[in-house]
Design an enzyme around this catalytic site. Structure first.
Site, mmCIF file in Angstrom:
data_model
loop_
_atom_site.group_PDB
_atom_site.id
_atom_site.type_symbol
_atom_site.label_atom_id
_atom_site.label_comp_id
_atom_site.label_asym_id
_atom_site.label_seq_id
_atom_site.Cartn_x
_atom_site.Cartn_y
_atom_site.Cartn_z
ATOM 1 N N VAL A 1 16.396 -48.031 38.533
ATOM 2 C CA VAL A 1 14.961 -48.107 38.825
ATOM 3 C C VAL A 1 14.161 -47.425 37.725
ATOM 4 O O VAL A 1 13.114 -47.936 37.305
ATOM 5 C CB VAL A 1 14.663 -47.467 40.201
ATOM 6 C CG1 VAL A 1 13.163 -47.240 40.378
ATOM 7 C CG2 VAL A 1 15.198 -48.346 41.333
ATOM 8 N N GLU A 2 14.650 -46.294 37.252
ATOM 9 C CA GLU A 2 13.881 -45.508 36.284
ATOM 10 C C GLU A 2 13.830 -46.164 34.906
ATOM 11 O O GLU A 2 12.752 -46.242 34.298
ATOM 12 C CB GLU A 2 14.478 -44.105 36.163
ATOM 13 C CG GLU A 2 14.306 -43.234 37.397
ATOM 14 C CD GLU A 2 12.867 -42.803 37.612
ATOM 15 O OE1 GLU A 2 12.036 -42.976 36.702
ATOM 16 O OE2 GLU A 2 12.571 -42.288 38.713
ATOM 17 N N THR A 3 14.973 -46.608 34.398
ATOM 18 C CA THR A 3 15.008 -47.048 32.993
ATOM 19 C C THR A 3 15.839 -48.305 32.762
ATOM 20 O O THR A 3 16.214 -48.583 31.625
ATOM 21 C CB THR A 3 15.581 -45.937 32.092
ATOM 22 O OG1 THR A 3 16.942 -45.671 32.486
ATOM 23 C CG2 THR A 3 14.766 -44.668 32.175
ATOM 24 N N TYR B 1 9.230 -46.014 46.411
ATOM 25 C CA TYR B 1 10.247 -45.689 45.423
ATOM 26 C C TYR B 1 11.585 -45.424 46.105
ATOM 27 O O TYR B 1 12.622 -45.963 45.696
ATOM 28 C CB TYR B 1 9.819 -44.460 44.619
ATOM 29 C CG TYR B 1 10.883 -43.973 43.662
ATOM 30 C CD1 TYR B 1 10.977 -44.495 42.377
ATOM 31 C CD2 TYR B 1 11.805 -42.994 44.044
ATOM 32 C CE1 TYR B 1 11.962 -44.061 41.501
ATOM 33 C CE2 TYR B 1 12.791 -42.567 43.176
ATOM 34 C CZ TYR B 1 12.870 -43.095 41.907
ATOM 35 O OH TYR B 1 13.846 -42.673 41.045
#
Length: 329
Positions: free
Chosen positions: A122-124, A311
């Protein structure tokens, strides 16, 4: 005449806003105070002047942080960003490539491998898209030109400069998100210094380039924020099990114990968790209407990473998709 001078002063003040030559000249930069905070790390005032002279204000950073996806999208729109075939496929490839590290992290830290992989996904996008803004630009812009959260970002700026000395890196070089988050797991500077760990035993903590350290650091972060091994994250409710609206809040904290829930809802989990376990019913809008879930302590732990229910739900659903993909292989 006094009134006219006051008016002219106001005009000058307004027209001069943002007219400083660079951040070293910014009226909000208290250079002597900052120097005293950083001199123990080897910074001199002249070195800090050079750093802030090179830092640049980015209006696109202010625009982005003013409209985060979690605040402007419905759940199903947000979900469609992260629950894609490509992100699942690349997640399975990431998990296969780092199978031993993920397995060891799960054993030692108690966080499921698929959850650690999902956060990095999800982040990168598993490290592929780690941010294009210089961290010094992001943190300077938000520390000095975003009053709404300037206190938080000034702290992060100090932490970042301390981190740069600890890592022996040029603070003008690293890149990250528009908020100044860094590396595979997008840690803010204070989180990097507090929770990132050396997971491959080379005596250096590197979550920018070292997948092992990144995986271990994500697991360590969740563990330190209360992850409970073996407990669930969410439980979707069927329509006939939905709770009345008075049970629903926007608070991220868990408001009830299982024993306090209506009997029908409590019965869904009472056999697997103690009756005093904390729980929260939540509702979000899907493409076919509202959906409710019971969320547990581990869901709350994920919101410590990013303070957003959407999130945490995206991480949860991606982790479930990754786990299912592994079972099918």
């Amino acid at each position: 005449m006094v009134r006219r001078l006051r008016w002219l002063g106001l005009v000058v003040a307004i027209s001069g806003t943002g007219a400083w030559a660079d951040y070293s000249d910014h009226p909000e930069l208290k250079l002597s105070e900052l120097t005293s905070q950083l001199e123990a790390f080897g910074y001199t005032e002249s070195e800090l002047v050079d750093i802030f002279r090179a830092a640049e204000k980015k209006q696109s950073i202010i625009d982005a942080i003013s409209r985060p996806a979690e605040k402007v999208l419905a759940w199903h729109e947000y979900q469609n960003i992260f629950l894609t075939e490509r992100r699942i496929k690349e997640g399975l490839e990431f998990m296969r490539a780092h199978q031993e590290t993920l397995a060891r992290a799960e054993r030692e830290l108690g966080v499921p491998a698929e959850v650690m992989a999902a956060i990095i996904g999800v982040e990168t996008y598993y490290g592929r898209i780690a941010g294009s803004y210089r961290v010094i630009d992001a943190l300077s812009t938000l520390a000095f030109d975003y009053p709404k959260r300037s206190t938080f970002f000034r702290k992060q700026l100090v932490e970042y400069l301390q981190l740069a000395k600890e890592q022996k890196i040029n603070p003008l070089e690293p890149k990250g998100s528009y908020a100044g988050a860094m590396g595979f797991g997008q840690f803010m500077p204070s989180s990097y210094r507090a929770y990132a760990i050396d997971f491959d035993g080379d005596d250096f903590v590197d979550i920018w380039n070292n997948e092992a350290d990144a995986i271990g650091s994500v697991g360590h972060y969740l563990k330190r924020h209360g992850w409970k091994t073996g407990q669930p994250i969410t439980l979707p409710l069927k329509k006939e099990q939905f709770l009345a609206s008075e049970w629903l809040t926007d608070d991220l904290k868990l408001s009830y114990t299982i024993a306090e829930l209506p009997a029908a809802a409590a019965a869904l989990v009472s056999s697997s968790l103690p009756s005093d376990s904390l729980i929260e019913p939540i509702e979000m809008e899907t493409e076919v209407g509202p959906q409710q879930w019971l969320v547990f302590n581990n869901f709350y732990a994920i919101t410590r990473y990013n303070h957003s229910r959407m999130y945490a739900m995206a991480v949860t659903e991606l982790s479930e998709a990754l786990a299912a993909g592994l079972r099918e292989q």
